[in-house]
Design an enzyme around this catalytic site. Structure first.
Site, PDB file in Angstrom:
ATOM      1  N   ASP A 534      -8.154 -17.136   3.065  1.00 43.17           N
ATOM      2  CA  ASP A 534      -9.437 -17.629   3.328  1.00 43.17           C
ATOM      3  C   ASP A 534      -9.715 -16.915   4.687  1.00 43.17           C
ATOM      4  O   ASP A 534      -9.138 -16.788   5.629  1.00 43.17           O
ATOM      5  CB  ASP A 534      -9.500 -19.052   3.299  1.00 43.17           C
ATOM      6  CG  ASP A 534      -8.167 -19.944   3.958  1.00 43.17           C
ATOM      7  OD1 ASP A 534      -8.270 -19.726   5.145  1.00 43.17           O
ATOM      8  OD2 ASP A 534      -7.416 -20.425   3.497  1.00 43.17           O
ATOM      9  N   GLU A 614      10.398  11.691  -5.066  1.00 37.46           N
ATOM     10  CA  GLU A 614       9.644  10.275  -4.742  1.00 37.46           C
ATOM     11  C   GLU A 614       9.497  10.155  -3.532  1.00 37.46           C
ATOM     12  O   GLU A 614       8.731   9.603  -2.899  1.00 37.46           O
ATOM     13  CB  GLU A 614      10.330   9.279  -5.578  1.00 37.46           C
ATOM     14  CG  GLU A 614      10.148   9.210  -7.169  1.00 37.46           C
ATOM     15  CD  GLU A 614      11.274   8.056  -7.676  1.00 37.46           C
ATOM     16  OE1 GLU A 614      10.547   7.708  -8.783  1.00 37.46           O
ATOM     17  OE2 GLU A 614      12.157   7.753  -7.575  1.00 37.46           O
TER      18      GLU A 614
END
Ligand code: DGJ
Length: 730
Positions: A534, A614
């Protein structure tokens, strides 16, 4: 001029670049809300309201003969209670005589340069001298309760903030039982409510519902803004889309209980009231005292995209603060999904070595490092390292990690305590609980009573010690259960309805001290993922861990919902292992990278288990994020598809402010045989410009890409993804 007062009409008009907001005090002091919407200068909007007698609505006493004006059928700026307006009120109070009536009347107003602030609560700020403040004072002549309505007008940003300060000029205590930060009346139209619901690991899912003749409530009573609902709603025209249609955003800058109530009345108008959650709330306002509500951030825009851009810009520049809010965010590796509680120094240093080798900048030691914390049964509250967890101490680990050229970050969960901790053994009364009642548990922990000064001081001391004794560049501030048994042993019976709000004030006070005292530390918020995502927390922590679900596919939906109100720079987002720990789904590394890079970027897996190929890909991702970070965090974000609708790919786009660069991300989330190319219409480009698409080695006009679109060839496989970089060449 962004605030104009017409003295003859007692009318106040607020203007932003694209919107107008108007209100007017009538002869009796009732403050009418006349208009909020697209900019329309030079008009008195009261012409729209043709007084008429509506059966059973009633009149104010002063109008008893004309019967043409009813509080119940006219738009009000901060509606009264119990005096003839039967819709949602601005506030509900109990007066010293036991009556509940409240009738605010206009007394005066004042215009100030700059932006108001709110004591003890976060509020947007204005460092550039661009905002103006309007303060309207209303009073109830009988009860002597007054309210200052604050308006912050950010003209260039199309934002109007609101807050209310109640003050008691009477002789007895007035109890505030419901207080709105803002009320908005939308008199005409058919409206949908957009809200963001969810659960742990699935926060802020986009929801849209037509508003019928009922009261709708979006709220949290969990003591936190919550995984289940977010303190941000949009009221929009029922035809509104990403690109057009009236949209009104209301965002509460608050991290505790909240409510947004929406009512469609007999006259088809819509009223929205947003503020602190009223369930269990009761604040005693003694004579001479005042009480501030949190701030609500309002925005009107044409279409969701434009609304989001305005909120993003506003939050980045006028809500988040500190050294990091607009700066490069270090790419991090977090130990949680790599090791969980299974920590040992060698393993952590090995992880850090891999990270340094891959170009990662910050190593974050998550949960499990402190006294007694071998699992989630014990330790919270005892913020000391001990040999049973880190045999050579936190200091030794930090120096080893810093020697690798990495910054060091640490996880804490200050607001919590385990029963199995020295802190709880010494101070059982510091936890929220009701004497004589067994407390509700969550993750084996209790919540500390942050309304207490002694608890605040203990936590301040513990965190200050950690930050002073060690070279810590980042803090992850977690919060892993909801409040229950909300009762403080230091407050009298009649003040127990204040505890949930006092808790939030205690948290904000603690954060304010720490962020000011340690300005070089990057704070990241977290609450079991995104349970406290928030604008209140963003005032202290410029980024918040968006969700505990790190699976790229549901993450797209979570980040999609979050993006309506909050900027991408605020969303902590990490590449994690496959199969994913929350869902068991395998996704390719590039797709995980594409999704995580649309946030505050990091990794959260055992990097040592990656193959050489990777690792090379991770190096590229880190490099690419650094190259594109300004575009991703600072550009305009466009949702090109809606992942909650059935489709087979999700696409989103970033366009730089000057429209010279753009980045489109595509993830194919449903595999279909014989499917067709992925067709997307780009947004926000300069129609007259020519863009080169790096990946296609072709050039296209902005107009062609936006109006005809762009087709990307279908790719087979499990959740493949693509990135398209555009650069303006002429
Ligand atoms: C919940 C957080 O969201 C996770 O990232 C992790 O920090 C755990 N808590 C640790 O307990």
């Amino acid at each position: 001029m962004s605030i104009i007062f017409d003295e003859a009409k007692r009318m106040i008009t607020l203007s932003t670049k694209h919107s107008t907001y108007q209100m007017k005090a009538d002869d009796y002091g009732y403050l009418w809300h006349l208009y909020y919407g697209s900019r329309a200068d030079g008009q008195d909007f009261s012409y729209q309201y043709l007084g008429q007698d509506v059966g059973f609505s009633g009149q104010p006493y002063e109008e008893k003969d004309s019967r043409l004006i009813s509080l119940d059928t006219t738009p009000q700026e901060y509606p009264s209670f119990g005096v003839g307006d039967y819709r949602l009120s601005g506030a509900e109070v109990v007066n010293p005589d036991g009556s509940r009536c409240l009738s605010f009347r206009y007394v005066s107003h004042e215009v100030r340069n700059g932006k108001y602030s709110i004591p003890g609560l976060p509020a947007s700020y204005d460092q550039d001298g661009i905002a103006k403040t309007l303060v309207i004072t209303l009073k109830d002549p009988s009860s002597k309760l007054g309210v200052h309505l604050y308006y912050g007008v950010f003209e260039e940003l199309d934002i109007i903030t609101r807050a209310a300060e109640f003050f008691n000029e009477g002789e007895g205590t007035i109890v505030l039982e419901r207080v709105s930060s803002a009320v908005l009346d939308l008199p005409f139209g058919k409206w949908d409510l957009i809200h963001f619901h969810g659960r742990h690991c699935m926060e802020r899912q986009f929801g849209r519902a037509p508003m019928g003749h009922f009261i709708t409530e979006i709220s949290s009573g969990r003591g936190m803004s919550s995984h289940q609902h977010n303190p941000f709603v949009i009221l929009c025209d029922k035809e509104a889309t990403e690109d057009r249609g009236d949209c009104y955003g209301m965002m509460l800058m608050y991290s505790g209980n909240f409510e947004a109530k929406v009512e469609r009345s007999q006259m088809e108008d819509l009223r929205v009231a947003m503020g602190i959650g009223s369930k269990g709330f009761a604040w005693n306002l003694a004579p001479g005292e005042s009480f501030f509500t949190p701030e609500a951030i309002l925005c009107h825009a044409d279409g969701f995209a434009s609304l989001s851009h305005r909120y993003h810009r506003f939050i980045r520049h006028h809500v988040t603060r500190g050294k990091y809010h607009l700066a490069h965010r270090p790419v991090l590796v977090n130990s949680w999904e790599a090791t969980y509680f299974d920590l040992d120094e060698d393993r952590l240093v090995a992880l850090a070595k891999e990270a340094a080798d891959l170009g990662i900048e910050l190593f974050v030691l998550d949960d499990g490092w402190f006294k007694g914390r071998k699992d989630d049964n014990a330790g919270l509250g005892d913020w000391f390292d001990t040999p049973d967890r880190l045999p050579h101490g936190l200091g030794s680990l930090i120096s080893k990690i810093r020697a690798l050229g990495l910054k060091f970050g640490l996880w804490v969960e200050p607001e919590m305590v385990n029963e199995d901790s020295d802190l709880y053994r010494a101070h059982p009364d510091w936890a929220l609980s009701v004497p004589g009642r067994l407390p509700a548990m969550g993750r084996n922990q209790l919540v500390l009573d942050l309304s207490r000064k002694d608890v605040q001081e203990y936590l301040y001391g513990a965190l200050k010690r950690l930050l002073t004794e060690h070279e810590i560049s980042y803090i992850k501030w977690d919060f892993n259960r909801c409040l229950a048994d909300v009762y403080s042993r230091l407050l009298p019976a009649e003040a127990q309805g204040e505890v949930a709000h006092r808790f939030v004030l205690g948290l904000y006070g603690l954060l304010e001290r720490l962020v000011n005292e340690f300005p070089d530390v990057l704070f990241e918020g977290c609450a079991g993922g995104g349970g406290r995502f928030d604008a209140g927390m963003l005032y202290y922590t410029p980024q918040i861990w968006c969700s505990d679900d790190t699976d790229a596919i549901p993450r797209m939906r979570i980040q999609h919902g979050t993006s309506f109100g909050y900027p991408v720079s605020a969303m902590g987002s990490h590449v994690s292992a496959v199969p994913n720990h929350q869902t068991g789904r395998p996704t390719p590394l590039d797709t995980r990278g594409v999704v995580a890079m649309s946030g505050a970027f990091g990794y959260e897996l055992d990097l040592g288990k990656l193959t050489d190929a990777e690792k090379e890909e991770v190096r590229d991702q880190v490099r690419m994020f650094r190259e594109d970070e300004a575009l991703i965090h600072g550009g305009n974000y466009y949702r090109l598809t809606n992942p909650t609708e059935i489709g087979y790919f999700t696409a989103w786009e970033f366009v730089s402010e000057d429209k010279n660069r753009a980045l489109v991300n595509l993830v194919m989330d449903i595999a279909q045989a014989n499917s067709f190319p992925l067709h997307i219409r780009l947004k926000g480009l300069d129609p007259k410009a020519v863009y080169r698409i790096e990946e296609a080695d072709g050039t296209y006009t902005g107009a062609a890409l936006m109006y005809a679109g762009y087709s990307y060839p279908r790719v087979l496989g499990d959740y493949p993804s693509a990135q398209i970089h555009l650069t303006k060449i002429e």
